[in-house]
Motif scaffolding. Structure first.
Motif, PDB file in Angstrom:
ATOM      1  N   THR A 282       7.674  51.392 -49.609  1.00  0.00           N
ATOM      2  CA  THR A 282       6.297  51.813 -49.393  1.00  0.00           C
ATOM      3  C   THR A 282       6.184  52.457 -48.013  1.00  0.00           C
ATOM      4  OG1 THR A 282       3.982  51.083 -49.340  1.00  0.00           O
ATOM      5  CG2 THR A 282       5.654  49.498 -48.601  1.00  0.00           C
ATOM      6  N   LEU A 283       5.340  53.489 -47.919  1.00  0.00           N
ATOM      7  CA  LEU A 283       5.259  54.262 -46.682  1.00  0.00           C
ATOM      8  C   LEU A 283       3.894  54.934 -46.560  1.00  0.00           C
ATOM      9  CD1 LEU A 283       6.942  55.449 -44.257  1.00  0.00           C
ATOM     10  CD2 LEU A 283       7.534  57.338 -45.796  1.00  0.00           C
ATOM     11  N   ASN A 284       3.239  54.735 -45.417  1.00  0.00           N
ATOM     12  CA  ASN A 284       2.021  55.477 -45.115  1.00  0.00           C
ATOM     13  C   ASN A 284       2.457  56.771 -44.435  1.00  0.00           C
ATOM     14  OD1 ASN A 284      -0.245  56.582 -43.629  1.00  0.00           O
ATOM     15  ND2 ASN A 284      -1.305  54.664 -44.038  1.00  0.00           N
ATOM     16  N   VAL A 285       2.155  57.913 -45.073  1.00  0.00           N
ATOM     17  CA  VAL A 285       2.672  59.195 -44.584  1.00  0.00           C
ATOM     18  C   VAL A 285       1.692  59.959 -43.704  1.00  0.00           C
ATOM     19  CG1 VAL A 285       4.299  59.467 -46.485  1.00  0.00           C
ATOM     20  CG2 VAL A 285       1.971  60.370 -46.719  1.00  0.00           C
ATOM     21  N   ASN A 286       0.445  59.475 -43.622  1.00  0.00           N
ATOM     22  CA  ASN A 286      -0.553  60.113 -42.765  1.00  0.00           C
ATOM     23  C   ASN A 286      -0.673  61.613 -43.053  1.00  0.00           C
ATOM     24  OD1 ASN A 286      -2.514  60.301 -40.784  1.00  0.00           O
ATOM     25  ND2 ASN A 286      -1.071  60.466 -39.105  1.00  0.00           N
ATOM     26  N   GLY A 287      -0.780  61.921 -44.335  1.00  0.00           N
ATOM     27  CA  GLY A 287      -0.953  63.311 -44.770  1.00  0.00           C
ATOM     28  C   GLY A 287       0.364  64.001 -45.066  1.00  0.00           C
ATOM     29  N   MET A 288       0.402  64.693 -46.213  1.00  0.00           N
ATOM     30  CA  MET A 288       1.609  65.463 -46.545  1.00  0.00           C
ATOM     31  C   MET A 288       1.262  66.748 -47.289  1.00  0.00           C
ATOM     32  SD  MET A 288       3.325  62.762 -49.263  1.00  0.00           S
ATOM     33  CE  MET A 288       4.297  63.850 -50.288  1.00  0.00           C
ATOM     34  N   ARG A 289       0.157  67.362 -46.863  1.00  0.00           N
ATOM     35  CA  ARG A 289      -0.217  68.635 -47.465  1.00  0.00           C
ATOM     36  C   ARG A 289       0.683  69.758 -46.964  1.00  0.00           C
ATOM     37  NH1 ARG A 289      -3.453  68.324 -50.987  1.00  0.00           N
ATOM     38  NH2 ARG A 289      -3.532  70.572 -51.239  1.00  0.00           N
ATOM     39  N   ASP A 290       1.191  69.632 -45.761  1.00  0.00           N
ATOM     40  CA  ASP A 290       2.110  70.627 -45.222  1.00  0.00           C
ATOM     41  C   ASP A 290       3.426  70.559 -46.004  1.00  0.00           C
ATOM     42  OD1 ASP A 290       2.926  72.450 -42.795  1.00  0.00           O
ATOM     43  OD2 ASP A 290       4.550  70.982 -43.051  1.00  0.00           O
TER      44      ASP A 290
END
Length: 198
Positions: free
Chosen positions: A9-17
């Motif tokens: 599990t990982l919080n990616v703090n946004g991955m739209r890029d």
């Protein structure tokens, strides 16, 4: 499909890029895990699901958030994709659950991204049971945004009372669903940064 499954599990703090997303997917692939729970992906619609699952090269199931907040995703490795059954999710990008139709018995994987604000978090854990489907065994993971012990379960030095808000509701949920923290069961007394049920 036999043998133990692996999950991270990982919080990616946004991955739209797309470059960041590619790095995240490559990292996950390098670990060779079966399922990846991602929180705060900022995934917004089915077009993203199509594009991101192609980039991932396996299954991708999502609860949509906005382009700047929330969005929960479960990545499924190609060897498990054909075993995914029912998919359940909320409408705020905070919960995504999938049923795995395993030959040895069905089980549920549930990815959670709890709210940051204490009052919202408490309310969220109170309503969480309505999103977890059926009575099959369930693996619950994600970013709970709260800890039972600020000294042992956080890397930061936050000692605010708000760090523990929601734990009582989460604890009640896990007790009602006969859940335990596998890491804590296997490593009793070990001080690590993880959620656990006392």
């Amino acid at each position: 499909m036999t043998g133990p499954l692996s999950l991270m599990t990982l919080n990616v703090n946004g991955m739209r890029d797309s470059r960041k997303r590619s790095r995240i997917f490559q990292f996950c692939k390098s670990l060779g895990v079966d399922f990846v729970f991602l929180q705060e992906t900022h995934i917004v619609n089915e077009d993203d699901v199509y594009t991101w699952s192609y980039e991932w090269g396996g299954g991708l199931h999502a609860s949509f958030g906005s382009s700047s907040s929330c969005g929960s995703v479960i990545l499924v490795s190609p060897r498990w994709t054909f075993l995914v059954g029912k998919v359940d999710h909320d409408h705020e990008g905070r919960v995504i659950c999938i049923t795995i139709k395993h030959p040895c018995g069905n089980f549920i994987l549930c990815n959670v991204y709890a709210p940051n604000q204490p009052t919202d978090r408490r309310d969220f854990f109170t309503t969480l049971p309505s999103f977890v489907p059926g009575c099959a065994p369930c693996i619950l993971a994600g970013d709970f945004n709260c800890v039972p012990d600020t000294q042992f379960d956080r890397m930061s030095t936050c000692t605010s009372w708000s760090c523990g808000v929601g734990m009582a509701e989460l604890d009640m949920f896990t007790k009602n669903h006969d859940m335990v923290d596998v890491w804590k069961v296997q490593h009793p007394g070990l001080s690590v940064f993880t959620w656990h049920r006392p």
